[in-house]
Design a protein around this motif. Structure first.
Motif, mmCIF file in Angstrom:
data_model
loop_
_atom_site.group_PDB
_atom_site.id
_atom_site.type_symbol
_atom_site.label_atom_id
_atom_site.label_comp_id
_atom_site.label_asym_id
_atom_site.label_seq_id
_atom_site.Cartn_x
_atom_site.Cartn_y
_atom_site.Cartn_z
ATOM 1 N N LEU A 1 0.915 -1.434 0.117
ATOM 2 C CA LEU A 1 0.261 0.314 -0.166
ATOM 3 C C LEU A 1 1.129 1.238 -0.002
ATOM 4 C CD1 LEU A 1 -2.765 -1.138 2.725
ATOM 5 C CD2 LEU A 1 -3.325 -1.054 0.029
ATOM 6 N N LEU A 2 1.408 1.464 -1.223
ATOM 7 C CA LEU A 2 2.288 2.483 -1.728
ATOM 8 C C LEU A 2 1.783 3.826 -2.326
ATOM 9 C CD1 LEU A 2 5.387 0.379 -2.112
ATOM 10 C CD2 LEU A 2 5.089 2.283 -0.281
ATOM 11 N N PRO A 3 2.598 5.048 -2.339
ATOM 12 C CA PRO A 3 1.898 5.428 -3.065
ATOM 13 C C PRO A 3 1.460 5.576 -4.639
ATOM 14 C CG PRO A 3 3.885 7.224 -1.491
ATOM 15 C CD PRO A 3 3.394 5.432 -1.412
ATOM 16 N N ALA A 4 1.019 6.004 -5.425
ATOM 17 C CA ALA A 4 0.750 6.118 -6.557
ATOM 18 C C ALA A 4 1.822 5.231 -7.445
ATOM 19 C CB ALA A 4 -0.213 7.452 -7.441
ATOM 20 N N GLY A 5 2.834 5.409 -7.836
ATOM 21 C CA GLY A 5 3.815 5.357 -8.835
ATOM 22 C C GLY A 5 4.621 4.167 -8.136
ATOM 23 N N LEU A 6 4.165 3.340 -6.677
ATOM 24 C CA LEU A 6 5.100 2.143 -6.693
ATOM 25 C C LEU A 6 3.508 1.507 -5.814
ATOM 26 C CD1 LEU A 6 7.289 4.149 -3.686
ATOM 27 C CD2 LEU A 6 8.010 2.896 -6.098
ATOM 28 N N PHE A 7 2.551 1.901 -6.025
ATOM 29 C CA PHE A 7 1.517 0.590 -5.432
ATOM 30 C C PHE A 7 1.106 -0.379 -6.109
ATOM 31 C CE2 PHE A 7 -2.913 -0.441 -4.580
ATOM 32 C CZ PHE A 7 -3.146 -0.062 -3.284
ATOM 33 N N THR A 8 1.421 -1.745 -5.014
ATOM 34 C CA THR A 8 1.318 -3.067 -5.498
ATOM 35 C C THR A 8 0.740 -3.806 -4.947
ATOM 36 O OG1 THR A 8 3.657 -3.706 -3.991
ATOM 37 C CG2 THR A 8 3.331 -3.042 -6.666
ATOM 38 N N PHE A 9 -0.132 -3.172 -4.639
ATOM 39 C CA PHE A 9 -1.221 -4.641 -3.649
ATOM 40 C C PHE A 9 -1.743 -4.553 -4.385
ATOM 41 C CE2 PHE A 9 -5.224 -4.871 -1.175
ATOM 42 C CZ PHE A 9 -5.059 -5.119 0.117
ATOM 43 N N PRO B 1 -2.582 -10.424 -0.379
ATOM 44 C CA PRO B 1 -2.251 -8.752 0.230
ATOM 45 C C PRO B 1 -1.423 -9.249 1.659
ATOM 46 C CG PRO B 1 -4.255 -9.785 1.659
ATOM 47 C CD PRO B 1 -4.545 -10.942 0.450
ATOM 48 N N HIS B 2 -0.828 -10.229 1.856
ATOM 49 C CA HIS B 2 0.395 -10.289 2.286
ATOM 50 C C HIS B 2 1.668 -10.893 1.565
ATOM 51 C CE1 HIS B 2 -1.322 -8.037 5.491
ATOM 52 N NE2 HIS B 2 -2.251 -9.349 5.707
ATOM 53 N N PRO B 3 2.373 -10.249 0.939
ATOM 54 C CA PRO B 3 3.520 -11.402 0.204
ATOM 55 C C PRO B 3 4.330 -11.618 0.436
ATOM 56 C CG PRO B 3 3.102 -8.558 -0.821
ATOM 57 C CD PRO B 3 2.136 -9.337 0.330
ATOM 58 N N GLU B 4 5.448 -12.333 0.590
ATOM 59 C CA GLU B 4 6.741 -12.696 1.271
ATOM 60 C C GLU B 4 7.062 -11.516 0.632
ATOM 61 O OE1 GLU B 4 7.457 -15.398 3.146
ATOM 62 O OE2 GLU B 4 5.517 -15.726 2.949
ATOM 63 N N THR B 5 8.176 -10.941 1.856
ATOM 64 C CA THR B 5 9.346 -9.611 0.743
ATOM 65 C C THR B 5 9.999 -10.030 1.793
ATOM 66 O OG1 THR B 5 8.574 -8.271 2.821
ATOM 67 C CG2 THR B 5 7.313 -7.924 0.581
ATOM 68 N N ASP B 6 12.144 -9.812 1.540
ATOM 69 C CA ASP B 6 12.933 -9.912 1.710
ATOM 70 C C ASP B 6 13.181 -8.703 2.554
ATOM 71 O OD1 ASP B 6 13.247 -12.415 0.432
ATOM 72 O OD2 ASP B 6 13.734 -11.487 -1.172
ATOM 73 N N MET C 1 -9.317 -0.303 -4.998
ATOM 74 C CA MET C 1 -7.988 -0.566 -4.676
ATOM 75 C C MET C 1 -6.873 -1.196 -6.093
ATOM 76 S SD MET C 1 -8.039 -0.622 -1.749
ATOM 77 C CE MET C 1 -6.293 -0.195 -1.721
ATOM 78 N N THR C 2 -6.691 0.299 -7.220
ATOM 79 C CA THR C 2 -6.004 0.317 -7.745
ATOM 80 C C THR C 2 -5.175 1.221 -8.270
ATOM 81 O OG1 THR C 2 -7.658 1.138 -9.367
ATOM 82 C CG2 THR C 2 -7.975 -0.651 -9.465
ATOM 83 N N LYS C 3 -4.126 1.259 -8.668
ATOM 84 C CA LYS C 3 -3.031 2.682 -8.329
ATOM 85 C C LYS C 3 -3.567 3.646 -9.157
ATOM 86 C CE LYS C 3 2.098 0.756 -9.807
ATOM 87 N NZ LYS C 3 2.307 0.824 -10.997
ATOM 88 N N ARG C 4 -4.964 3.222 -10.043
ATOM 89 C CA ARG C 4 -5.126 4.821 -10.559
ATOM 90 C C ARG C 4 -6.031 5.245 -8.795
ATOM 91 N NH1 ARG C 4 -6.035 8.761 -11.329
ATOM 92 N NH2 ARG C 4 -6.860 9.769 -13.287
ATOM 93 N N GLN C 5 -5.917 4.895 -8.638
ATOM 94 C CA GLN C 5 -7.118 5.128 -7.673
ATOM 95 C C GLN C 5 -6.625 5.261 -6.016
ATOM 96 O OE1 GLN C 5 -11.609 4.472 -8.016
ATOM 97 N NE2 GLN C 5 -10.251 3.075 -10.343
ATOM 98 N N ALA C 6 -6.740 3.996 -5.283
ATOM 99 C CA ALA C 6 -6.423 4.245 -4.640
ATOM 100 C C ALA C 6 -4.658 4.234 -4.002
ATOM 101 C CB ALA C 6 -6.233 2.676 -4.164
#
Lengths: 373, 147
Positions: free
Chosen positions: A143-151, A156-161, A298-303
């Motif tokens: 849940l990041l700003p528009a450019g980085l939004f990857t939700f 909803p809880h992807p594995e991240t390093d 819940m898309t980049k363009r909106q959320a």
């Protein structure tokens, strides 16, 4: 008259002028009151610029909310109201202690002043700790700003390093280590002034991790409440009705183009409404067409734009907290040095006004961001 | 402005606010915070933004009046500070009014991800471009041959 005598005590001895004035009174001021009033007008003007600065972000918020109220309703569910409410309480309490600190400086209670400044600082650190939990949790979910939004709502809880929380904590760990080291060195050297400064600052540095712990407890309490699904999943499922083990169908039907699955789901929902009988209720028309497209916000363009606004507003606010912490540390050191007295408490008052303004902005931010249904 | 000789003027200007007042203001602020959180669980419809803003403004008023000492401050400082809100209101009203008239058209109701149709269209146009280019090339070739 006693105040004059007290002021004269502070006067420079080796002063090259023919007039006496207390050490805290600058040359170009006649009286301490004039000095105080000038500073006060200055800080009020600064606060005016601060309000106008923040109004730009409030304007962006207002426009986007006016255009797309549904996006705000959808995204606000991802903000943890409990954490926001706790932070509001912490900040209000810090405002109380700050006002109290101003009072202590006006009544020459130096010990009280140091204690009040230290508790204001501690509250600021707890606020940042809770904020760190909030931010890291959202970053992990994408849940990041528009450019980085990857939700992705299906995951909803992807594995991240990347351990975001660790990176946020890192500078505060160094801070704590540094302050503790400073305390130990000054204890060994027997430098009383440094010990007096380092002791409250150690408590302050620890308080960031108190905030982290507080945030973690509240956050985990929240996830256990909604069990495996998690808050966000719950929201997505809200309209999809409680159908025991239809999760695959639910996931398929979330795609708006899949009208068949969607209408089947509606049919099953109505079926379960009629107490488990296997026939769809009479009189209910199940059409295959999409009656109303449940828009997925819940898309980049909106959320993404909502979270851009969220991070911008809370982030700039957090930066103001950081600056406030800097000023308060400066005050704390001066308070230990016993610089302030009833004729010279301006700096405490000015920083206090700045601190109250930061609190004021949070008073508006909290309901506007966290409390949207 | 006081003269040099006069004693008390200009030295006795600290007006500490009383502790009970501070504590009661803090209590009121906490109560209002709980009220805002509580009202979020009731459905009041479109009124909720108004209610939330009214409560926030009451809280802001309490902080400004007592914690920021505006109730005891010089009138000039009060005017300076409060005038900023007037300008914020001007800013918001004009910008919102403007965007209400214009920005709605720029804000798509449905997220437009690259659909298949548009992709096909893009491919079509690309092919057309390629075709015309090759035509031009052959024409040029023919021209050079005739020369």
């Amino acid at each position: 008259m006693s105040t004059i005598e007290a002021a004269a005590e502070n006067a420079h001895d080796a002063h090259g002028h023919d007039h006496d004035h207390p050490s805290f009174l600058a040359h170009h001021f006649d009286t301490p009151e004039q000095q105080f009033d000038s500073g006060k007008l200055g800080i009020w003007l600064f606060l005016v610029t601060e309000i106008l600065f923040f109004s730009g972000m409030f304007c962006a918020y207002a426009i986007f909310r006016m255009l797309r109220p549904d996006v705000f309703e959808g995204c606000s569910q991802f903000l943890n109201t409990k954490l926001g409410a706790i932070n509001t309480g912490v900040l209000l309490f810090s405002s109380l202690t700050m006002a109290w600190a101003v009072r202590c400086s006006q009544t020459r209670q130096n010990k009280g002043l140091v204690a009040m400044l230290a508790s204001t600082l501690s509250c600021a650190m707890i606020f940042l700790g809770v904020k760190a939990i909030e931010y890291s949790h959202k970053w992990e979910m994408g849940l990041l700003p528009a450019g980085l939004f990857t939700f992705d709502q299906n995951n909803p809880h992807p594995e991240t390093d990347t351990h975001y929380l660790f990176y946020i904590c890192l500078p505060f760990m160094f801070l704590l280590a540094g302050v503790v080291l400073w305390l130990i060195i000054s204890l060994v050297r027997g430098n009383e002034f440094h010990v007096k400064c380092a002791k409250p600052l150690t408590v302050v540095a620890i308080c960031f991790f108190v905030g982290i712990g507080l945030g973690m407890i509240l956050e985990s309490g929240d996830s256990s409440h909604s069990e495996e699904e998690g808050l966000e999943e719950e929201v997505m499922m809200a309209e999809a009705v409680e159908l025991g083990n239809e999760s695959v169908l639910q996931k398929i039907s979330r795609d708006d183009t899949n009208s068949g699955a969607k209408s089947e789901l509606i049919a099953r929902a109505r079926q379960s409404d009629t107490a488990g009988t296997s026939i769809v209720q009479e009189g209910q028309i199940i059409s295959g067409a999409i009656v109303s497209v449940e828009e997925d916000v819940m898309t980049k363009r909106q959320a993404g734009v909502f979270f851009s606004i969220y991070y911008c507003m809370t982030g700039v606010h957090a930066i103001h907290i950081l600056f406030g912490i800097g000023f308060l540390v400066w005050l704390l050191v001066r308070a230990v040095r016993e610089d302030f007295n009833p004729q010279y408490f301006g700096p405490v008052d000015y920083v206090g006004l700045y601190w109250h303004l930061v609190d004021l902005i949070w008073i508006y931010l909290f309901p506007l961001l966290y409390l949207i249904r | 402005m006081s003269e040099h000789g006069q004693s008390k003027d200009g030295y006795d200007f600290a007006h500490p606010i009383s502790i009970p007042l501070m504590l009661s203001v803090f209590g009121a602020l906490l109560a209002l915070t709980i009220l805002t959180v509580a009202q979020a669980s009731f459905d009041i419809g479109s009124l909720d933004i108004v209610i939330v803003m009214v409560i926030a403004t009451i809280k802001a008023g309490l902080v400004m009046a007592f914690f920021m000492h505006l109730a005891y401050d010089k009138p000039f400082n009060v005017i300076v500070f409060l005038s900023s809100f007037a300008f914020v209101a001007l800013f918001l009203i004009f910008t919102m009014g403007d965007s209400k008239l214009t920005s709605v058209d720029f804000e798509p109701k449905v997220d437009d991800e690259a659909s298949e149709v548009s992709e096909v269209a893009v491919v079509d146009t690309l092919e057309q471009v390629a075709a015309t280019e090759s035509e031009q090339a052959t024409v040029e070739m023919e021209e050079t041959v005739t020369e």
